[in-house]
Design an enzyme around this catalytic site. Structure first.
Site, PDB file in Angstrom:
ATOM      1  N   THR A 108       0.838  -1.379  -0.114  1.00 48.86           N
ATOM      2  CA  THR A 108      -0.004  -0.012   0.088  1.00 48.86           C
ATOM      3  C   THR A 108       0.700   1.162  -0.071  1.00 48.86           C
ATOM      4  O   THR A 108       0.722   2.337  -0.735  1.00 48.86           O
ATOM      5  CB  THR A 108      -1.011   0.068   1.310  1.00 48.86           C
ATOM      6  OG1 THR A 108      -1.604  -1.110   1.314  1.00 48.86           O
ATOM      7  CG2 THR A 108      -1.866   1.215   1.189  1.00 48.86           C
ATOM      8  N   GLN A 137      -5.494  -1.493  -3.412  1.00 55.79           N
ATOM      9  CA  GLN A 137      -5.037  -0.255  -2.815  1.00 55.79           C
ATOM     10  C   GLN A 137      -4.007   0.477  -3.902  1.00 55.79           C
ATOM     11  O   GLN A 137      -3.155  -0.405  -4.301  1.00 55.79           O
ATOM     12  CB  GLN A 137      -4.050  -0.742  -1.589  1.00 55.79           C
ATOM     13  CG  GLN A 137      -4.775  -1.206  -0.386  1.00 55.79           C
ATOM     14  CD  GLN A 137      -4.855  -2.723  -0.470  1.00 55.79           C
ATOM     15  OE1 GLN A 137      -4.719  -3.161  -1.390  1.00 55.79           O
ATOM     16  NE2 GLN A 137      -5.142  -3.270   0.857  1.00 55.79           N
ATOM     17  N   GLN A 159      -9.223   2.942  -4.646  1.00 54.06           N
ATOM     18  CA  GLN A 159      -9.315   2.419  -3.211  1.00 54.06           C
ATOM     19  C   GLN A 159      -7.852   3.085  -2.501  1.00 54.06           C
ATOM     20  O   GLN A 159      -6.903   3.005  -3.126  1.00 54.06           O
ATOM     21  CB  GLN A 159      -9.156   0.849  -3.059  1.00 54.06           C
ATOM     22  CG  GLN A 159      -8.991   0.320  -1.736  1.00 54.06           C
ATOM     23  CD  GLN A 159      -9.194  -1.081  -1.722  1.00 54.06           C
ATOM     24  OE1 GLN A 159      -9.661  -1.756  -2.717  1.00 54.06           O
ATOM     25  NE2 GLN A 159      -8.836  -1.820  -0.858  1.00 54.06           N
ATOM     26  N   ASP A 160      -8.155   3.499  -1.455  1.00 61.31           N
ATOM     27  CA  ASP A 160      -7.158   4.255  -0.480  1.00 61.31           C
ATOM     28  C   ASP A 160      -6.284   5.390  -1.177  1.00 61.31           C
ATOM     29  O   ASP A 160      -5.194   5.394  -1.350  1.00 61.31           O
ATOM     30  CB  ASP A 160      -6.163   2.897  -0.305  1.00 61.31           C
ATOM     31  CG  ASP A 160      -6.367   1.782   0.721  1.00 61.31           C
ATOM     32  OD1 ASP A 160      -7.662   1.906   1.028  1.00 61.31           O
ATOM     33  OD2 ASP A 160      -5.571   1.108   1.126  1.00 61.31           O
ATOM     34  N   ASP A 183     -12.328   2.958   1.925  1.00 57.15           N
ATOM     35  CA  ASP A 183     -11.047   3.536   2.552  1.00 57.15           C
ATOM     36  C   ASP A 183     -10.382   4.370   2.189  1.00 57.15           C
ATOM     37  O   ASP A 183      -9.087   4.607   2.255  1.00 57.15           O
ATOM     38  CB  ASP A 183     -10.391   2.297   3.384  1.00 57.15           C
ATOM     39  CG  ASP A 183     -11.003   1.135   4.026  1.00 57.15           C
ATOM     40  OD1 ASP A 183     -12.103   1.480   4.424  1.00 57.15           O
ATOM     41  OD2 ASP A 183     -10.535  -0.053   4.145  1.00 57.15           O
ATOM     42  N   ARG A 239     -15.053   3.151   9.079  1.00 52.16           N
ATOM     43  CA  ARG A 239     -14.718   2.038   9.842  1.00 52.16           C
ATOM     44  C   ARG A 239     -13.317   2.233  10.309  1.00 52.16           C
ATOM     45  O   ARG A 239     -12.554   2.629   9.781  1.00 52.16           O
ATOM     46  CB  ARG A 239     -14.941   0.607   9.137  1.00 52.16           C
ATOM     47  CG  ARG A 239     -13.866   0.574   7.762  1.00 52.16           C
ATOM     48  CD  ARG A 239     -14.079  -0.774   7.132  1.00 52.16           C
ATOM     49  NE  ARG A 239     -13.115  -0.908   5.931  1.00 52.16           N
ATOM     50  CZ  ARG A 239     -12.859  -2.091   5.339  1.00 52.16           C
ATOM     51  NH1 ARG A 239     -13.672  -3.359   5.673  1.00 52.16           N
ATOM     52  NH2 ARG A 239     -12.201  -2.021   4.397  1.00 52.16           N
ATOM     53  N   TRP A 241      -9.900   1.259  11.357  1.00 52.31           N
ATOM     54  CA  TRP A 241      -8.768   0.393  10.784  1.00 52.31           C
ATOM     55  C   TRP A 241      -8.021  -0.145  12.290  1.00 52.31           C
ATOM     56  O   TRP A 241      -7.349  -1.055  12.144  1.00 52.31           O
ATOM     57  CB  TRP A 241      -7.893   1.300   9.887  1.00 52.31           C
ATOM     58  CG  TRP A 241      -6.634   0.782   9.407  1.00 52.31           C
ATOM     59  CD1 TRP A 241      -6.410  -0.810   9.415  1.00 52.31           C
ATOM     60  CD2 TRP A 241      -5.541   1.223   8.674  1.00 52.31           C
ATOM     61  NE1 TRP A 241      -5.056  -1.238   8.791  1.00 52.31           N
ATOM     62  CE2 TRP A 241      -4.854   0.044   8.329  1.00 52.31           C
ATOM     63  CE3 TRP A 241      -5.242   2.406   8.581  1.00 52.31           C
ATOM     64  CZ2 TRP A 241      -3.185   0.211   7.619  1.00 52.31           C
ATOM     65  CZ3 TRP A 241      -3.754   2.606   7.823  1.00 52.31           C
ATOM     66  CH2 TRP A 241      -3.070   1.609   7.659  1.00 52.31           C
TER      67      TRP A 241
END
Length: 324
Positions: A108, A137, A159-160, A183, A239, A241
């Protein structure tokens, strides 16, 4: 004779404009060779290490700059100004599962298009993007340095997208646009998002904070607009992590794409430690959002506890976030 006079006048205007630009900026980046450098990384490399006398201002002309950029810790107080937030684009297309030269996954953190390690970084009118798409990610911006400011910037990914990595870093995002699916705002930093648009491209989670237990503030979304692409629904506000994640929404506008329950626990044990809450949420008709169906473990919050002064105060530079 008139043509010669017109040409000389145009030439003079050009020289004056160039002189004014050089007075306002230390370096100019332009792909066509009309500036000091053709790439953003070259300009950053030219900044003196640990310069303390003042900021180094860098103008980035319009264009799509495909390069992985790193602002190292030794490059302090660097300011990047884009000529146009929609047409000054810094981008790359790495992703977490893409192999590096040793055949290992980049991960990531290794996927990011842009890295900020130096303190007191400032960016305006720039699009930071990762164009890898739906491959897991794929980070557009990785911020570790303390006291980072982003104004009128766009963060585009899937994503990310935005990794607020620094565990004790404080960051300020004003009038920014951030998009993604899962996320796409995540990390351990303390961040104040002021009048930003947070756009969901698909079903997922807006935030995934990993706030440290002894850090008072995580993410504060203040007067932000939560929007979504067509037919997107059941989006969660966040949410955790990590167990002590902290995220609050204050006086934000949101549409029906936000799921009634609002939050996901990412493991029932985190319901006891995560700190999630909202106040003053309205829809786009300016009607109060019905929060009666929100998960029972959200917290009641007082907006006076989340002023920008309280969230971003820094003992070394108390008013650093006013430098915009």
């Amino acid at each position: 004779m008139k043509k010669v006079f017109s040409f000389l006048t145009m030439l003079m205007v050009t020289f004056v404009a160039m002189a004014q630009t050089k007075e306002k900026y230390d370096f100019v980046v332009a792909q066509d060779g009309s500036g000091d450098f053709k790439t953003v990384q070259e300009a950053i490399n030219a900044v003196p290490d640990y310069r303390k006398a003042g900021e180094t201002r860098i103008l980035i002309r319009k264009g799509v700059y495909k390069e992985k950029v790193i602002v190292p810790e030794s490059k302090q107080n660097v300011t990047l100004i884009g000529e146009d937030e929609y047409e000054t684009v810094l981008t790359y297309d790495d992703y977490a599962s893409k192999p590096n030269i040793f055949g290992e996954n980049k991960g990531t953190s290794g996927s990011s298009s842009f890295y900020v390690y130096g303190p007191d970084f400032h960016a305006e009118n720039i699009t930071f993007s990762n164009t890898a798409g739906p491959v897991g990610q794929a980070v557009a911006m990785f911020v570790s340095g303390n006291r980072a400011i982003f104004v009128n910037c766009r963060f585009k990914g899937f994503q990310d997208t935005l990794y607020t990595y620094g565990k004790r870093s404080k960051q300020y995002y004003k009038n920014c646009y951030i998009e993604g699916t899962v996320d796409f705002i995540f990390g351990a930093s303390t961040c104040f998002f002021d009048n930003c648009e947070i756009r969901s491209l698909g079903r997922g989670y807006l935030t995934a904070a990993s706030t440290l237990q002894d850090v008072e503030y995580g993410y504060v979304m203040y007067q932000c607009r939560l929007t979504a692409a067509d037919k997107v629904e059941k989006v969660m506000l966040g949410r955790p992590w990590r167990p002590y994640a902290k995220t609050v929404f204050i006086d934000c506008l949101m549409d029906t794409h936000i799921a009634p329950e609002g939050w996901h626990n990412w493991g029932v044990e985190k319901e006891k430690t995560a700190f999630y809450g909202e106040t003053g949420s309205h829809n786009y008709a300016n009607d109060p959002i019905d929060v009666s169906k929100r998960v029972t473990w959200t917290r009641k919050i007082n907006p006076l506890d989340y002023t920008i002064d309280k969230v971003l105060s820094d003992p070394d530079k108390p008013d650093w976030y006013l430098n915009i």
